[in-house]
Design a protein around this motif. Structure first.
Motif, PDB file in Angstrom:
ATOM      1  N   ALA A 151       0.823  -1.206   0.000  1.00  0.00           N
ATOM      2  CA  ALA A 151       0.000   0.000   0.000  1.00  0.00           C
ATOM      3  C   ALA A 151       0.859   1.260   0.000  1.00  0.00           C
ATOM      4  O   ALA A 151       0.504   2.271  -0.610  1.00  0.00           O
ATOM      5  CB  ALA A 151      -0.921  -0.009   1.213  1.00  0.00           C
ATOM      6  N   VAL A 152       2.010   1.190   0.671  1.00  0.00           N
ATOM      7  CA  VAL A 152       2.880   2.364   0.773  1.00  0.00           C
ATOM      8  C   VAL A 152       3.717   2.542  -0.486  1.00  0.00           C
ATOM      9  O   VAL A 152       3.824   3.647  -1.036  1.00  0.00           O
ATOM     10  CB  VAL A 152       3.795   2.252   2.013  1.00  0.00           C
ATOM     11  CG1 VAL A 152       4.815   3.375   2.031  1.00  0.00           C
ATOM     12  CG2 VAL A 152       2.964   2.262   3.283  1.00  0.00           C
ATOM     13  N   ALA A 153       4.318   1.441  -0.977  1.00  0.00           N
ATOM     14  CA  ALA A 153       5.283   1.535  -2.069  1.00  0.00           C
ATOM     15  C   ALA A 153       4.652   1.382  -3.445  1.00  0.00           C
ATOM     16  O   ALA A 153       5.318   1.618  -4.456  1.00  0.00           O
ATOM     17  CB  ALA A 153       6.377   0.485  -1.890  1.00  0.00           C
ATOM     18  N   GLY A 154       3.407   0.976  -3.519  1.00  0.00           N
ATOM     19  CA  GLY A 154       2.773   0.768  -4.817  1.00  0.00           C
ATOM     20  C   GLY A 154       2.163   2.039  -5.374  1.00  0.00           C
ATOM     21  O   GLY A 154       1.905   3.009  -4.663  1.00  0.00           O
ATOM     22  N   GLY A 155       1.930   2.032  -6.688  1.00  0.00           N
ATOM     23  CA  GLY A 155       1.202   3.121  -7.317  1.00  0.00           C
ATOM     24  C   GLY A 155       2.031   4.331  -7.696  1.00  0.00           C
ATOM     25  O   GLY A 155       1.470   5.336  -8.157  1.00  0.00           O
ATOM     26  N   PHE A 156       3.340   4.276  -7.511  1.00  0.00           N
ATOM     27  CA  PHE A 156       4.167   5.426  -7.884  1.00  0.00           C
ATOM     28  C   PHE A 156       4.413   5.433  -9.392  1.00  0.00           C
ATOM     29  O   PHE A 156       4.460   4.383 -10.041  1.00  0.00           O
ATOM     30  CB  PHE A 156       5.504   5.389  -7.156  1.00  0.00           C
ATOM     31  CG  PHE A 156       5.414   5.801  -5.714  1.00  0.00           C
ATOM     32  CD1 PHE A 156       5.376   7.143  -5.366  1.00  0.00           C
ATOM     33  CD2 PHE A 156       5.345   4.848  -4.714  1.00  0.00           C
ATOM     34  CE1 PHE A 156       5.288   7.513  -4.037  1.00  0.00           C
ATOM     35  CE2 PHE A 156       5.258   5.217  -3.383  1.00  0.00           C
ATOM     36  CZ  PHE A 156       5.227   6.557  -3.041  1.00  0.00           C
ATOM     37  N   ALA A 157       4.572   6.608  -9.932  1.00  0.00           N
ATOM     38  CA  ALA A 157       4.921   6.773 -11.344  1.00  0.00           C
ATOM     39  C   ALA A 157       6.038   7.795 -11.436  1.00  0.00           C
ATOM     40  O   ALA A 157       6.073   8.774 -10.681  1.00  0.00           O
ATOM     41  CB  ALA A 157       3.714   7.229 -12.149  1.00  0.00           C
ATOM     42  N   ALA A 158       6.969   7.548 -12.364  1.00  0.00           N
ATOM     43  CA  ALA A 158       8.079   8.485 -12.540  1.00  0.00           C
ATOM     44  C   ALA A 158       7.579   9.727 -13.261  1.00  0.00           C
ATOM     45  O   ALA A 158       6.936   9.618 -14.310  1.00  0.00           O
ATOM     46  CB  ALA A 158       9.193   7.826 -13.336  1.00  0.00           C
ATOM     47  N   PRO A 159       7.841  10.920 -12.742  1.00  0.00           N
ATOM     48  CA  PRO A 159       7.423  12.142 -13.437  1.00  0.00           C
ATOM     49  C   PRO A 159       8.030  12.205 -14.838  1.00  0.00           C
ATOM     50  O   PRO A 159       9.196  11.843 -15.047  1.00  0.00           O
ATOM     51  CB  PRO A 159       7.982  13.264 -12.550  1.00  0.00           C
ATOM     52  CG  PRO A 159       8.169  12.641 -11.209  1.00  0.00           C
ATOM     53  CD  PRO A 159       8.534  11.218 -11.480  1.00  0.00           C
ATOM     54  N   ALA A 160       7.249  12.653 -15.796  1.00  0.00           N
ATOM     55  CA  ALA A 160       7.730  12.724 -17.179  1.00  0.00           C
ATOM     56  C   ALA A 160       8.964  13.601 -17.298  1.00  0.00           C
ATOM     57  O   ALA A 160       9.888  13.300 -18.063  1.00  0.00           O
ATOM     58  CB  ALA A 160       6.615  13.251 -18.080  1.00  0.00           C
ATOM     59  N   ALA A 161       8.994  14.707 -16.513  1.00  0.00           N
ATOM     60  CA  ALA A 161      10.155  15.605 -16.586  1.00  0.00           C
ATOM     61  C   ALA A 161      11.426  14.892 -16.153  1.00  0.00           C
ATOM     62  O   ALA A 161      12.495  15.089 -16.736  1.00  0.00           O
ATOM     63  CB  ALA A 161       9.911  16.835 -15.716  1.00  0.00           C
ATOM     64  N   GLY A 213      12.368   1.578 -25.691  1.00  0.00           N
ATOM     65  CA  GLY A 213      12.834   0.629 -24.681  1.00  0.00           C
ATOM     66  C   GLY A 213      13.661   1.300 -23.601  1.00  0.00           C
ATOM     67  O   GLY A 213      13.518   1.007 -22.413  1.00  0.00           O
ATOM     68  N   MET A 214      14.554   2.223 -24.021  1.00  0.00           N
ATOM     69  CA  MET A 214      15.379   2.923 -23.034  1.00  0.00           C
ATOM     70  C   MET A 214      14.524   3.813 -22.139  1.00  0.00           C
ATOM     71  O   MET A 214      14.725   3.861 -20.917  1.00  0.00           O
ATOM     72  CB  MET A 214      16.460   3.750 -23.730  1.00  0.00           C
ATOM     73  CG  MET A 214      17.410   4.444 -22.759  1.00  0.00           C
ATOM     74  SD  MET A 214      18.702   5.397 -23.576  1.00  0.00           S
ATOM     75  CE  MET A 214      19.659   4.082 -24.320  1.00  0.00           C
ATOM     76  N   ARG A 215      13.538   4.512 -22.731  1.00  0.00           N
ATOM     77  CA  ARG A 215      12.645   5.352 -21.928  1.00  0.00           C
ATOM     78  C   ARG A 215      11.895   4.508 -20.893  1.00  0.00           C
ATOM     79  O   ARG A 215      11.770   4.888 -19.732  1.00  0.00           O
ATOM     80  CB  ARG A 215      11.638   6.069 -22.830  1.00  0.00           C
ATOM     81  CG  ARG A 215      12.176   7.315 -23.519  1.00  0.00           C
ATOM     82  CD  ARG A 215      11.089   7.930 -24.375  1.00  0.00           C
ATOM     83  NE  ARG A 215      11.522   9.160 -24.991  1.00  0.00           N
ATOM     84  CZ  ARG A 215      11.488  10.345 -24.395  1.00  0.00           C
ATOM     85  NH1 ARG A 215      11.058  10.427 -23.153  1.00  0.00           N
ATOM     86  NH2 ARG A 215      11.904  11.424 -25.017  1.00  0.00           N
ATOM     87  N   ALA A 216      11.388   3.364 -21.334  1.00  0.00           N
ATOM     88  CA  ALA A 216      10.630   2.504 -20.426  1.00  0.00           C
ATOM     89  C   ALA A 216      11.512   1.994 -19.294  1.00  0.00           C
ATOM     90  O   ALA A 216      11.095   1.945 -18.126  1.00  0.00           O
ATOM     91  CB  ALA A 216      10.039   1.330 -21.202  1.00  0.00           C
ATOM     92  N   ALA A 217      12.759   1.611 -19.624  1.00  0.00           N
ATOM     93  CA  ALA A 217      13.678   1.116 -18.595  1.00  0.00           C
ATOM     94  C   ALA A 217      14.020   2.209 -17.588  1.00  0.00           C
ATOM     95  O   ALA A 217      14.050   1.967 -16.371  1.00  0.00           O
ATOM     96  CB  ALA A 217      14.949   0.579 -19.246  1.00  0.00           C
ATOM     97  N   LEU A 218      14.265   3.417 -18.078  1.00  0.00           N
ATOM     98  CA  LEU A 218      14.572   4.529 -17.177  1.00  0.00           C
ATOM     99  C   LEU A 218      13.377   4.870 -16.301  1.00  0.00           C
ATOM    100  O   LEU A 218      13.524   5.158 -15.099  1.00  0.00           O
ATOM    101  CB  LEU A 218      14.997   5.762 -17.989  1.00  0.00           C
ATOM    102  CG  LEU A 218      16.359   5.670 -18.679  1.00  0.00           C
ATOM    103  CD1 LEU A 218      16.570   6.857 -19.607  1.00  0.00           C
ATOM    104  CD2 LEU A 218      17.485   5.610 -17.653  1.00  0.00           C
ATOM    105  N   ALA A 219      12.172   4.835 -16.888  1.00  0.00           N
ATOM    106  CA  ALA A 219      10.966   5.122 -16.107  1.00  0.00           C
ATOM    107  C   ALA A 219      10.782   4.082 -15.008  1.00  0.00           C
ATOM    108  O   ALA A 219      10.420   4.419 -13.865  1.00  0.00           O
ATOM    109  CB  ALA A 219       9.746   5.156 -17.025  1.00  0.00           C
ATOM    110  N   ALA A 220      11.043   2.800 -15.340  1.00  0.00           N
ATOM    111  CA  ALA A 220      10.903   1.741 -14.340  1.00  0.00           C
ATOM    112  C   ALA A 220      11.924   1.907 -13.217  1.00  0.00           C
ATOM    113  O   ALA A 220      11.598   1.740 -12.035  1.00  0.00           O
ATOM    114  CB  ALA A 220      11.065   0.373 -15.012  1.00  0.00           C
ATOM    115  N   GLN A 221      13.155   2.229 -13.570  1.00  0.00           N
ATOM    116  CA  GLN A 221      14.184   2.424 -12.542  1.00  0.00           C
ATOM    117  C   GLN A 221      13.853   3.609 -11.647  1.00  0.00           C
ATOM    118  O   GLN A 221      14.010   3.544 -10.428  1.00  0.00           O
ATOM    119  CB  GLN A 221      15.540   2.640 -13.209  1.00  0.00           C
ATOM    120  CG  GLN A 221      16.079   1.407 -13.913  1.00  0.00           C
ATOM    121  CD  GLN A 221      17.362   1.685 -14.654  1.00  0.00           C
ATOM    122  OE1 GLN A 221      18.022   2.697 -14.434  1.00  0.00           O
ATOM    123  NE2 GLN A 221      17.737   0.801 -15.565  1.00  0.00           N
ATOM    124  N   ALA A 222      13.387   4.710 -12.261  1.00  0.00           N
ATOM    125  CA  ALA A 222      13.029   5.891 -11.468  1.00  0.00           C
ATOM    126  C   ALA A 222      11.846   5.590 -10.563  1.00  0.00           C
ATOM    127  O   ALA A 222      11.820   5.995  -9.388  1.00  0.00           O
ATOM    128  CB  ALA A 222      12.698   7.055 -12.405  1.00  0.00           C
TER     129      ALA A 222
END
Length: 623
Positions: free
Chosen positions: A171-181, A577-586
């Motif tokens: 509940a605490v760690a889920g649902g986050f998204a990396a800001p587009a900026a 693919g690189m954008r998706a990987a960076l978004a996942a890491q962030a």
């Protein structure tokens, strides 16, 4: 027997690992053969608490032993508690149990829990509690818990807490998204490319070679760089060796055997005429004939190869004999070097053959081969003779014979050398890996042993003394000093030349006017440029467009001009693919930071109590 040459706090665990900490203890114990997990006994029952949740001494001891066992498997040996403390494993474990206790306290406060059916489902699905039939067995379950000094109630309470903690963590760690900026900024940096020109500087680029050094300059260089002219610490080793090459010439040779060896290996000595060929295969006879007509009209063979979408390497046949070519052999062997024969049949279809080179027949007569064959026989005989003597050498050494005795009684050659561990010296005996390994390992007082070498020879050695590191006298090291001085002088001159070229480039000169330039049209930060230091691209990506810079590393000096800065690609599968990987890491980093902040706030709000004496007692009770 003779030796042979072959002879800060830690972040919380992931969700899966959180659950596994307690639920897999039974499996761990079975897998490690009961590695020291015992119930902690003593007057105290807890090492601390977070809010209303106690951390029992048994909980801490089990968690500590589990982590120590895991580290031991990584190192390939069991760690003692003293070693574990030295590695700081106790601090990591304490942080883990504090984090779990904080989550348990919060779950209890807000009423997060799971029912008995969920706990039962988890237990019945655990491999540690399954029998030979592959399904849950109560006896296996009970036995595993007994081995871990856990009651069913205690284990199931811990498991219920693990699952509840997992829900809270999700509940605490889920649902986050990396800001587009953030993702865009990271991608723009990672995907940026650079194109540059590089002029490598060598001694040939100097306008004049360095002047010859004076005696005073050499002496000054020697004094200023004495560490370069110092012999390292070495082991003075005396050895007695019997090598095949030393006794091979004394072994008898049978002419009849030599004749038989020559005839058995006649293909090595009588080599027929051969051709080095390139074969260009076509799908049918008409296509092959059309290609031959184009060649006769002036089209190059290389162009014909390119038209087929091939390379010269792909059609290279190597050297072949007349017999290997079958029916195509006669016309091919009648074709002059550099010419094309065909179309001719091949096992792949009609083909054109280009004769790259004509190799004449070669013949080595028996008389010419006799010495080589004799050496082979003599060397093999010498190896067998030495093998028969190894046991006798071992027996003499076991009986107290010295290396000097071996030299007298068995005819071994006796010598002494200074061996630097980990290095191969100039002495021929140090060319044997088995000798170097033995010399590296020998200690004062070790008794010599017979060591069989890679070529069948035998050696025994002893350590006489340790020779301390010492400077090589100037007169003895003068050639080395001269070479080293010259190398430094060339490097300084090249640095100065690089600065001159950079100044000229800054003034508008073209980099190509100073020599041959290596051009890299574009590369990203993870690219590779052959024969350059690892820091080259790091420096290039610090440059501005049009800038020239002298880049230096050990044995490398170059003038680099940044031709262009190319932004990260915006389209294509690689970019996506690189954008998706960076978004996942962030996203993962943000979730981890949020969870760490959450658990820190929980512990601060609930309050931590630790009993250092109890913690020390647990450490003292473990092996």
């Amino acid at each position: 027997m003779a030796k042979t040459p072959t002879e800060d706090g830690k972040r919380p665990r992931s969700t899966v690992k959180e659950v596994a900490v307690w639920t897999m203890l039974g499996m761990l114990i079975l897998g490690l053969g009961g590695f020291g997990v015992t119930s902690f006994s003593g007057g105290v029952t807890k090492v601390g608490s977070v809010g209303d949740i106690d951390i029992t001494t048994d909980d801490y001891a089990r968690a500590l032993q589990t982590q120590v066992a895991a580290f031991g498997q990584q190192f390939g040996q069991q760690l003692s508690m003293q070693e574990a403390l030295a590695f700081g494993i106790d601090k990591q474990v304490l942080q883990d149990v504090l984090t779990r206790a904080a989550l348990d306290n919060e779950a209890q406060r807000v009423g997060v829990s799971v029912g008995d059916d969920v706990v039962a489902t988890e237990i019945m699905g655990m491999d540690a509690f399954k029998g030979v039939s592959g399904s849950f067995e109560r006896e296996t379950y009970r036995f595993a818990l007994e081995r871990n000094n856990l009651s069913e109630t205690e284990f199931e309470t811990n498991l219920r807490r693990d699952i509840s903690r997992e829900l809270l963590q999700g509940a605490v760690a889920g649902g986050f998204a990396a800001p587009a900026a953030l993702t865009d900024t990271l991608y723009a940096w990672v995907g940026e490319r650079r194109g540059f020109s590089m002029l490598r500087l060598t001694e040939g680029d100097l306008t004049a070679p360095p002047a010859e050094p004076t005696e005073a300059e050499l002496q000054a260089h020697y004094d200023a760089n004495l560490d370069r002219f110092t012999r390292p610490e070495a082991k003075r080793v005396t050895y007695a060796a019997l090598l095949p090459e030393a006794i091979a010439k004394d072994q008898p040779v049978d002419d009849a055997m030599l004749q038989k060896m020559y005839q058995d290996r006649i293909a090595e000595f009588v080599i027929p005429e051969r051709r080095i060929l390139e074969r260009l295969v076509y799908p049918d006879q008409a296509a092959a004939e059309a290609a031959k007509a184009k060649f006769d009209a002036g089209t190059t063979f290389e162009d014909l190869v390119a038209e087929r979408g091939l390379t010269l390497d792909a059609i290279d046949m190597g050297d072949v004999s007349l017999d290997e070519l079958g029916a195509a052999g006669e016309p091919i062997f009648a074709t002059a070097e550099g010419q094309v024969a065909g179309p001719l049949d091949s096992d792949l279809g009609p083909a054109l053959y280009r004769v790259v080179s004509v190799l004449a027949a070669e013949e080595t007569t028996f008389d010419e081969a006799r010495e080589t064959l004799a050496i082979e026989i003599q060397t093999d005989a010498a190896r067998r003779l030495i093998a028969d003597q190894v046991e006798a050498i071992d027996d003499l050494l076991a009986g107290g014979a010295t290396l000097e005795d071996l030299a007298k009684e068995m005819g071994l050659a006796l010598a002494t050398l200074d061996h630097v561990p980990g290095q191969q010296g100039q002495d021929s005996i140090e060319g044997y890996p088995a000798f170097r390994a033995a010399a590296d390992a020998v200690q004062e007082g070790d008794f010599p042993e017979a060591i069989v070498l890679e070529d069948g020879g035998v050696v025994a050695l002893r350590l006489d003394e340790i020779v301390a590191a010492a400077p090589i006298p100037f007169d003895e090291a003068k050639d080395q000093v001269t070479e080293d001085w010259r190398r430094d002088a060339v490097a300084k001159a090249l640095t100065a030349r690089g600065a001159e070229i950079k100044a000229a480039l800054d003034g508008g000169a073209a980099i190509g006017s100073f020599g041959i330039v290596d051009v890299t049209p574009e590369t990203d930060r993870s690219g590779f440029v052959a024969d350059t230091p690892e820091t080259l691209l790091e420096d290039v990506f610090k440059m501005t467009e049009g800038e020239a810079r002298v880049i230096e590393a050990d044995g490398f000096i170059a003038v680099v001009k940044l031709d262009r800065i190319l932004p990260a690609a915006t389209e294509g599968e690689d970019a996506e693919g690189m954008r998706a990987a960076l978004a996942a890491q962030a996203r993962q980093a943000i979730a981890q930071d949020a969870f760490a902040a959450f658990t820190n706030a929980l512990t601060a709000e609930a309050g931590i109590s630790l009993d250092q004496a109890a913690i020390n007692a647990v450490h003292a009770s473990l092996p």
